[in-house]
Write a protein that holds these residues in place. Structure first.
Motif, PDB file in Angstrom:
ATOM      1  N   GLY A 159       0.688  -1.256  -0.135  1.00  0.00           N
ATOM      2  CA  GLY A 159      -0.067  -0.053  -0.023  1.00  0.00           C
ATOM      3  C   GLY A 159       1.022   1.200  -0.020  1.00  0.00           C
ATOM      4  N   HIS A 160       2.144   1.004  -0.036  1.00  0.00           N
ATOM      5  CA  HIS A 160       3.019   2.225   0.202  1.00  0.00           C
ATOM      6  C   HIS A 160       3.427   2.533  -1.337  1.00  0.00           C
ATOM      7  CE1 HIS A 160       3.753   3.221   4.349  1.00  0.00           C
ATOM      8  NE2 HIS A 160       3.711   1.761   4.630  1.00  0.00           N
ATOM      9  N   PRO A 161       3.185   3.723  -1.956  1.00  0.00           N
ATOM     10  CA  PRO A 161       3.463   3.903  -3.378  1.00  0.00           C
ATOM     11  C   PRO A 161       4.809   3.744  -3.615  1.00  0.00           C
ATOM     12  CG  PRO A 161       2.032   5.573  -2.503  1.00  0.00           C
ATOM     13  CD  PRO A 161       2.223   4.808  -1.156  1.00  0.00           C
ATOM     14  N   PRO A 162       5.851   3.860  -3.009  1.00  0.00           N
ATOM     15  CA  PRO A 162       7.068   3.865  -3.325  1.00  0.00           C
ATOM     16  C   PRO A 162       7.741   2.176  -3.059  1.00  0.00           C
ATOM     17  CG  PRO A 162       7.437   4.756  -1.245  1.00  0.00           C
ATOM     18  CD  PRO A 162       5.855   4.835  -1.669  1.00  0.00           C
ATOM     19  N   VAL A 163       6.723   1.499  -2.764  1.00  0.00           N
ATOM     20  CA  VAL A 163       7.321   0.140  -2.502  1.00  0.00           C
ATOM     21  C   VAL A 163       6.807  -0.948  -3.603  1.00  0.00           C
ATOM     22  CG1 VAL A 163       6.799  -1.966  -1.143  1.00  0.00           C
ATOM     23  CG2 VAL A 163       7.205   0.277   0.156  1.00  0.00           C
ATOM     24  N   GLU A 164       7.727  -1.936  -3.807  1.00  0.00           N
ATOM     25  CA  GLU A 164       7.478  -2.860  -4.948  1.00  0.00           C
ATOM     26  C   GLU A 164       7.744  -4.077  -3.886  1.00  0.00           C
ATOM     27  OE1 GLU A 164       9.576  -5.417  -8.548  1.00  0.00           O
ATOM     28  OE2 GLU A 164      10.039  -3.147  -8.136  1.00  0.00           O
ATOM     29  N   CYS A 165       6.695  -4.824  -3.411  1.00  0.00           N
ATOM     30  CA  CYS A 165       6.667  -5.999  -2.554  1.00  0.00           C
ATOM     31  C   CYS A 165       6.963  -7.137  -3.333  1.00  0.00           C
ATOM     32  CB  CYS A 165       5.661  -6.026  -1.620  1.00  0.00           C
ATOM     33  SG  CYS A 165       5.728  -7.195  -0.163  1.00  0.00           S
ATOM     34  N   VAL A 166       8.029  -7.791  -3.504  1.00  0.00           N
ATOM     35  CA  VAL A 166       8.404  -9.177  -4.071  1.00  0.00           C
ATOM     36  C   VAL A 166       8.152 -10.151  -3.196  1.00  0.00           C
ATOM     37  CG1 VAL A 166      10.253 -10.359  -5.312  1.00  0.00           C
ATOM     38  CG2 VAL A 166      10.024  -7.903  -5.820  1.00  0.00           C
ATOM     39  N   GLY A 167       8.387 -10.236  -1.924  1.00  0.00           N
ATOM     40  CA  GLY A 167       8.422 -11.273  -1.174  1.00  0.00           C
ATOM     41  C   GLY A 167       9.327 -12.218  -1.271  1.00  0.00           C
ATOM     42  N   TYR A 168       9.042 -13.576  -1.051  1.00  0.00           N
ATOM     43  CA  TYR A 168       9.818 -14.643  -1.288  1.00  0.00           C
ATOM     44  C   TYR A 168      10.359 -14.756  -2.978  1.00  0.00           C
ATOM     45  CZ  TYR A 168      11.876 -19.318  -2.099  1.00  0.00           C
ATOM     46  OH  TYR A 168      12.550 -20.411  -2.592  1.00  0.00           O
ATOM     47  N   ALA A 169      11.878 -14.769  -2.969  1.00  0.00           N
ATOM     48  CA  ALA A 169      12.072 -15.060  -4.559  1.00  0.00           C
ATOM     49  C   ALA A 169      13.055 -16.276  -4.611  1.00  0.00           C
ATOM     50  CB  ALA A 169      13.210 -13.704  -4.730  1.00  0.00           C
ATOM     51  N   PRO A 170      12.448 -17.113  -5.377  1.00  0.00           N
ATOM     52  CA  PRO A 170      13.394 -18.321  -5.955  1.00  0.00           C
ATOM     53  C   PRO A 170      14.678 -17.980  -6.423  1.00  0.00           C
ATOM     54  CG  PRO A 170      11.031 -18.452  -6.713  1.00  0.00           C
ATOM     55  CD  PRO A 170      11.092 -16.989  -6.283  1.00  0.00           C
ATOM     56  N   SER A 171      14.814 -16.991  -6.780  1.00  0.00           N
ATOM     57  CA  SER A 171      16.238 -16.504  -7.635  1.00  0.00           C
ATOM     58  C   SER A 171      16.426 -15.388  -6.917  1.00  0.00           C
ATOM     59  CB  SER A 171      16.307 -16.484  -9.007  1.00  0.00           C
ATOM     60  OG  SER A 171      17.260 -16.063  -9.378  1.00  0.00           O
ATOM     61  N   LEU A 172      17.376 -14.912  -6.198  1.00  0.00           N
ATOM     62  CA  LEU A 172      17.882 -13.901  -5.582  1.00  0.00           C
ATOM     63  C   LEU A 172      18.525 -12.966  -6.603  1.00  0.00           C
ATOM     64  CD1 LEU A 172      18.079 -11.754  -3.210  1.00  0.00           C
ATOM     65  CD2 LEU A 172      19.996 -12.699  -2.510  1.00  0.00           C
ATOM     66  N   PRO A 173      19.340 -13.512  -7.459  1.00  0.00           N
ATOM     67  CA  PRO A 173      19.938 -12.741  -8.582  1.00  0.00           C
ATOM     68  C   PRO A 173      18.836 -12.078  -9.406  1.00  0.00           C
ATOM     69  CG  PRO A 173      21.254 -14.695  -8.259  1.00  0.00           C
ATOM     70  CD  PRO A 173      19.893 -14.913  -7.559  1.00  0.00           C
ATOM     71  N   GLU A 174      17.935 -12.810  -9.604  1.00  0.00           N
ATOM     72  CA  GLU A 174      17.074 -12.385 -10.516  1.00  0.00           C
ATOM     73  C   GLU A 174      16.152 -11.258  -9.884  1.00  0.00           C
ATOM     74  OE1 GLU A 174      14.893 -11.850 -14.257  1.00  0.00           O
ATOM     75  OE2 GLU A 174      16.542 -13.271 -13.821  1.00  0.00           O
ATOM     76  N   ALA A 175      15.789 -11.578  -8.491  1.00  0.00           N
ATOM     77  CA  ALA A 175      15.064 -10.430  -7.806  1.00  0.00           C
ATOM     78  C   ALA A 175      16.012  -9.027  -7.633  1.00  0.00           C
ATOM     79  CB  ALA A 175      14.620 -11.006  -6.510  1.00  0.00           C
ATOM     80  N   LEU A 176      17.180  -9.104  -7.683  1.00  0.00           N
ATOM     81  CA  LEU A 176      17.916  -8.017  -7.606  1.00  0.00           C
ATOM     82  C   LEU A 176      18.343  -7.350  -8.785  1.00  0.00           C
ATOM     83  CD1 LEU A 176      20.769  -9.436  -4.838  1.00  0.00           C
ATOM     84  CD2 LEU A 176      18.833  -7.812  -4.440  1.00  0.00           C
ATOM     85  N   ARG A 177      17.943  -8.147 -10.022  1.00  0.00           N
ATOM     86  CA  ARG A 177      18.101  -7.493 -11.485  1.00  0.00           C
ATOM     87  C   ARG A 177      17.643  -5.949 -11.528  1.00  0.00           C
ATOM     88  NH1 ARG A 177      20.263 -10.105 -15.421  1.00  0.00           N
ATOM     89  NH2 ARG A 177      19.508 -12.251 -14.415  1.00  0.00           N
ATOM     90  N   GLY A 178      18.084  -5.082 -11.970  1.00  0.00           N
ATOM     91  CA  GLY A 178      17.487  -3.682 -12.217  1.00  0.00           C
ATOM     92  C   GLY A 178      17.444  -2.769 -11.009  1.00  0.00           C
ATOM     93  N   CYS A 179      18.449  -3.152 -10.049  1.00  0.00           N
ATOM     94  CA  CYS A 179      18.663  -2.303  -8.910  1.00  0.00           C
ATOM     95  C   CYS A 179      19.930  -1.470  -9.010  1.00  0.00           C
ATOM     96  CB  CYS A 179      18.592  -3.106  -7.536  1.00  0.00           C
ATOM     97  SG  CYS A 179      16.937  -3.913  -7.115  1.00  0.00           S
ATOM     98  N   SER A 180      20.050  -0.324  -8.365  1.00  0.00           N
ATOM     99  CA  SER A 180      21.212   0.351  -8.382  1.00  0.00           C
ATOM    100  C   SER A 180      22.103   0.317  -7.263  1.00  0.00           C
ATOM    101  CB  SER A 180      20.913   1.853  -8.767  1.00  0.00           C
ATOM    102  OG  SER A 180      20.022   2.490  -7.655  1.00  0.00           O
ATOM    103  N   ALA A 181      21.253  -0.082  -6.152  1.00  0.00           N
ATOM    104  CA  ALA A 181      21.818  -0.137  -4.737  1.00  0.00           C
ATOM    105  C   ALA A 181      20.855  -0.845  -3.748  1.00  0.00           C
ATOM    106  CB  ALA A 181      21.887   1.230  -4.196  1.00  0.00           C
ATOM    107  N   ALA A 182      21.387  -1.162  -2.452  1.00  0.00           N
ATOM    108  CA  ALA A 182      20.532  -1.758  -1.574  1.00  0.00           C
ATOM    109  C   ALA A 182      20.612  -0.954  -0.334  1.00  0.00           C
ATOM    110  CB  ALA A 182      21.099  -3.167  -1.121  1.00  0.00           C
ATOM    111  N   VAL A 183      19.568  -0.987   0.308  1.00  0.00           N
ATOM    112  CA  VAL A 183      19.644  -0.243   1.810  1.00  0.00           C
ATOM    113  C   VAL A 183      19.435  -1.163   2.986  1.00  0.00           C
ATOM    114  CG1 VAL A 183      17.274   0.192   1.672  1.00  0.00           C
ATOM    115  CG2 VAL A 183      18.579   1.550   2.886  1.00  0.00           C
ATOM    116  N   VAL A 184      19.994  -1.147   4.087  1.00  0.00           N
ATOM    117  CA  VAL A 184      19.923  -1.900   5.339  1.00  0.00           C
ATOM    118  C   VAL A 184      19.574  -1.005   6.518  1.00  0.00           C
ATOM    119  CG1 VAL A 184      21.011  -3.677   6.586  1.00  0.00           C
ATOM    120  CG2 VAL A 184      21.545  -3.592   4.100  1.00  0.00           C
ATOM    121  N   PRO A 185      18.216  -0.807   6.470  1.00  0.00           N
ATOM    122  CA  PRO A 185      17.795   0.170   7.645  1.00  0.00           C
ATOM    123  C   PRO A 185      17.637  -0.260   8.826  1.00  0.00           C
ATOM    124  CG  PRO A 185      15.988  -0.403   6.364  1.00  0.00           C
ATOM    125  CD  PRO A 185      17.098  -1.036   5.818  1.00  0.00           C
ATOM    126  N   LEU A 186      18.749  -0.693   9.584  1.00  0.00           N
ATOM    127  CA  LEU A 186      18.490  -1.385  10.857  1.00  0.00           C
ATOM    128  C   LEU A 186      19.060  -0.543  12.018  1.00  0.00           C
ATOM    129  CD1 LEU A 186      19.948  -4.974  10.027  1.00  0.00           C
ATOM    130  CD2 LEU A 186      17.494  -4.436  10.641  1.00  0.00           C
TER     131      LEU A 186
END
Length: 260
Positions: free
Chosen positions: A134-161
């Motif tokens: 429900g958040h407009p900037p979010v694309e919720c993929v959830g579980y991804a059988p292939s992590l490389p495929e799920a990461l394709r098209g990303c420029s960076a990653a964020v770890v907000p902990l």
């Protein structure tokens, strides 16, 4: 748990010496103990877990080791993309608390910057999936059988902990796949700061660091992150450290280090 309430251990072998892994889920680290036929010998922990280890086992750690990840082929980096990856289990409260804070405090910044936050991970409940989608900037993929495929098209990653301890497997997994990482001090704990794209504590600053990075900065961070994984967090470096420490223990006791 054993009779004293301490976690039990299961064994495997390194170079002829017995190595056991703690099944203490609440430690949330890959703790190991070298016992070479004895009970309660030498433990290996990530350094910042030593206090927890001492409280659980009533003794100090004698040897230190790091976490490790399996080798991965780096994904193709899309430096022109506005998509930022988030990776983690939706069942771990530190992950979802951090994600909720990021969306609560920096949701407007994500929208202003035209960013898309891609959520990848297992364990999302139906309620969580609906809420995050429900958040407009979010694309919720959830579980991804292939992590490389799920990461394709990303420029960076964020770890907000902002809670939790020890090296975060999500962080080193992202680095192993070649994504430049922006994270908090908790998210980057135990990892060389130079291996990250940026270390920021405030949610808006996390978003800006990911979105403002130039192509050259993204590529530099990618290369430094991969180097950090190979040199410090690879399975081969982990095995080498465990074997060297096990052999040193055996030598100190006058025992043979030849494989049995």
């Amino acid at each position: 748990m054993n009779a004293s309430g301490k976690p039990r251990h299961t064994s495997r072998r390194y170079g002829g010496l017995a190595v056991s892994r703690s099944v203490a889920h609440f430690l949330r680290v890959d703790s190991t103990v070298i016992h070479n036929g004895y009970d309660d010998d030498v433990f290996h922990l990530y350094p910042d877990e030593a206090r927890r280890f001492e409280s659980l086992y009533d003794r100090r750690a004698d040897y230190i080791n790091q976490s490790a990840v399996a080798p991965a082929a780096p994904v193709e980096l899309d430096s022109g993309s506005n998509t930022i990856a988030w990776l983690g289990s939706f069942q771990y409260s530190s992950n979802t608390d951090g994600l909720d804070r990021l969306l609560r405090e920096a949701g407007s910044r994500l929208r202003e910057r035209g960013a898309v936050l891609r959520l990848i991970g297992s364990g999302a409940t139906r309620e969580q999936a609906i809420r995050y989608a429900g958040h407009p900037p979010v694309e919720c993929v959830g579980y991804a059988p292939s992590l490389p495929e799920a990461l394709r098209g990303c420029s960076a990653a964020v770890v907000p902990l902002w809670s939790g301890a020890g090296v975060k497997l999500k962080t080193i997994t992202l680095m192993a796949h070649g994504l430049p990482v922006v994270g908090t001090a908790v998210g980057l704990e135990g990892i060389a700061a130079s291996a990250a794209l940026a270390l920021r504590e405030q949610p808006n600053a996390l978003v800006d660091a990911a979105m403002d990075a130039s192509e050259a900065e993204l590529l530099d961070a990618r290369a430094l992150g991969i180097d950090e994984i190979v040199e410090v967090f690879s399975e081969s470096s982990f095995h080498s450290r465990v074997l060297a420490q096990a052999q040193a223990l055996a030598v100190a006791r006058g025992e043979s280090t030849r494989p049995r």
